[in-house]
Design a protein around this motif. Structure first.
Motif, mmCIF file in Angstrom:
data_model
loop_
_atom_site.group_PDB
_atom_site.id
_atom_site.type_symbol
_atom_site.label_atom_id
_atom_site.label_comp_id
_atom_site.label_asym_id
_atom_site.label_seq_id
_atom_site.Cartn_x
_atom_site.Cartn_y
_atom_site.Cartn_z
ATOM 1 N N ALA A 36 0.651 -1.278 0.047
ATOM 2 C CA ALA A 36 -0.201 -0.011 -0.055
ATOM 3 C C ALA A 36 0.678 1.290 -0.051
ATOM 4 N N LEU A 37 1.892 1.132 0.907
ATOM 5 C CA LEU A 37 2.632 2.213 1.045
ATOM 6 C C LEU A 37 3.470 2.585 -0.422
ATOM 7 N N SER A 38 3.910 1.460 -1.064
ATOM 8 C CA SER A 38 4.989 1.661 -2.172
ATOM 9 C C SER A 38 4.141 2.212 -3.616
ATOM 10 N N LYS A 39 2.726 2.051 -3.455
ATOM 11 C CA LYS A 39 2.092 2.609 -4.544
ATOM 12 C C LYS A 39 1.942 4.287 -4.384
ATOM 13 N N ASP A 40 2.294 4.905 -3.234
ATOM 14 C CA ASP A 40 2.218 6.155 -3.447
ATOM 15 C C ASP A 40 3.729 6.703 -3.393
ATOM 16 N N LEU A 41 4.740 5.869 -3.475
ATOM 17 C CA LEU A 41 6.280 6.433 -3.626
ATOM 18 C C LEU A 41 6.624 6.270 -5.271
ATOM 19 N N ARG A 42 7.342 7.266 -5.673
ATOM 20 C CA ARG A 42 7.601 7.536 -7.144
ATOM 21 C C ARG A 42 8.963 6.868 -7.367
ATOM 22 N N CYS A 43 9.067 6.193 -8.442
ATOM 23 C CA CYS A 43 10.373 5.475 -8.859
ATOM 24 C C CYS A 43 11.265 6.745 -9.626
ATOM 25 N N LEU A 44 12.217 6.998 -9.010
ATOM 26 C CA LEU A 44 13.031 8.237 -9.251
ATOM 27 C C LEU A 44 13.702 8.014 -10.880
ATOM 28 N N VAL A 45 13.707 7.051 -11.074
ATOM 29 C CA VAL A 45 14.281 6.405 -12.466
ATOM 30 C C VAL A 45 13.110 6.686 -13.566
ATOM 31 N N CYS A 46 12.059 6.037 -13.299
ATOM 32 C CA CYS A 46 10.998 5.878 -14.347
ATOM 33 C C CYS A 46 9.908 6.848 -14.098
ATOM 34 N N ARG A 47 9.956 7.683 -13.472
ATOM 35 C CA ARG A 47 9.164 8.960 -13.458
ATOM 36 C C ARG A 47 7.685 8.701 -13.350
ATOM 37 N N ASN A 48 6.959 9.146 -12.580
ATOM 38 C CA ASN A 48 5.236 8.882 -12.613
ATOM 39 C C ASN A 48 4.988 7.361 -12.579
ATOM 40 N N GLU A 89 11.437 14.963 -1.151
ATOM 41 C CA GLU A 89 9.843 15.163 -1.435
ATOM 42 C C GLU A 89 9.331 14.774 -2.653
ATOM 43 N N TYR A 90 10.143 14.750 -3.733
ATOM 44 C CA TYR A 90 9.934 14.278 -5.223
ATOM 45 C C TYR A 90 9.676 12.693 -5.290
ATOM 46 N N VAL A 91 9.958 12.057 -4.152
ATOM 47 C CA VAL A 91 9.786 10.600 -4.137
ATOM 48 C C VAL A 91 8.306 10.483 -4.071
ATOM 49 N N LEU A 92 7.318 11.444 -3.475
ATOM 50 C CA LEU A 92 6.231 11.272 -3.332
ATOM 51 C C LEU A 92 5.352 11.272 -4.469
ATOM 52 N N LEU A 93 4.246 10.550 -4.865
ATOM 53 C CA LEU A 93 3.662 10.675 -6.027
ATOM 54 C C LEU A 93 2.464 11.773 -5.900
ATOM 55 N N ASN A 94 2.089 11.981 -4.518
ATOM 56 C CA ASN A 94 1.035 12.830 -4.066
ATOM 57 C C ASN A 94 1.708 14.063 -3.288
ATOM 58 N N PRO A 95 2.442 15.007 -3.614
ATOM 59 C CA PRO A 95 3.245 15.768 -2.785
ATOM 60 C C PRO A 95 2.151 16.481 -1.635
ATOM 61 N N THR A 96 2.965 17.019 -0.531
ATOM 62 C CA THR A 96 2.099 17.717 0.393
ATOM 63 C C THR A 96 1.576 19.014 -0.223
ATOM 64 N N SER A 97 0.685 19.582 0.462
ATOM 65 C CA SER A 97 0.230 21.132 0.085
ATOM 66 C C SER A 97 0.438 21.967 1.183
#
Length: 150
Positions: A36-48, A89-97
């Protein structure tokens, strides 16, 4: 025969999960949390692409790091905070506001309002310019009539 062919083609065409069998935790509850947590973390190589779906080596390292933190007893928020502190913070797919991201969250609607205000002022000014028609004096009308007769 054709049905079996289509079924095998459909099974082959489905994307394989990037999580390797040697990464899977023996505790199903921890593994479910990690997924569940890994679905919200961005791959820094693959982007999005989340790290759960990515085959990149860095995504694998992030999956392993996340699982290590969960096995060590970290809460979900603590594990995510640890990864964000390490990779940004770029590693988060949904960044904080909050913080500097607040400017990015506000910029879109602010630009829309600003553009709408400029468009409204332009149209209003243009309509006002058309309404300011000046009547011709008697002398100007006489001169215009002479010009048109020629």
């Amino acid at each position: 025969m054709i049905r079996a062919l289509f079924l095998s083609a459909a099974l082959i065409a489905t994307p394989a999960l990037a999580v390797q069998p040697n990464e899977v935790l023996s505790d199903p509850v921890l593994e479910a949390r990690a997924r569940a947590l890994s679905k919200d973390l961005r791959c820094l190589v693959c982007r999005n692409e989340n790290i759960d779906d990515s085959n990149a080596d860095l995504a694998r390292d992030l999956r392993l790091l996340l699982r290590e933190r969960l096995v060590a007893g970290d809460s979900d928020a603590a594990a995510i905070d640890y990864i964000v502190a390490r990779y940004g913070e770029y590693v988060l797919l949904n960044p904080t506001s909050k913080g500097s991201n607040l400017l990015l969250w506000i910029a879109g609607p602010l630009m829309l309002l600003l553009g709408g205000g400029i468009a409204f002022a332009y149209v209003r000014r243009r309509n006002g310019a058309e309404a300011a028609v000046v009547e011709l004096s008697a002398e100007e009308e006489k001169r215009l009539a002479e010009i048109l007769k020629k």
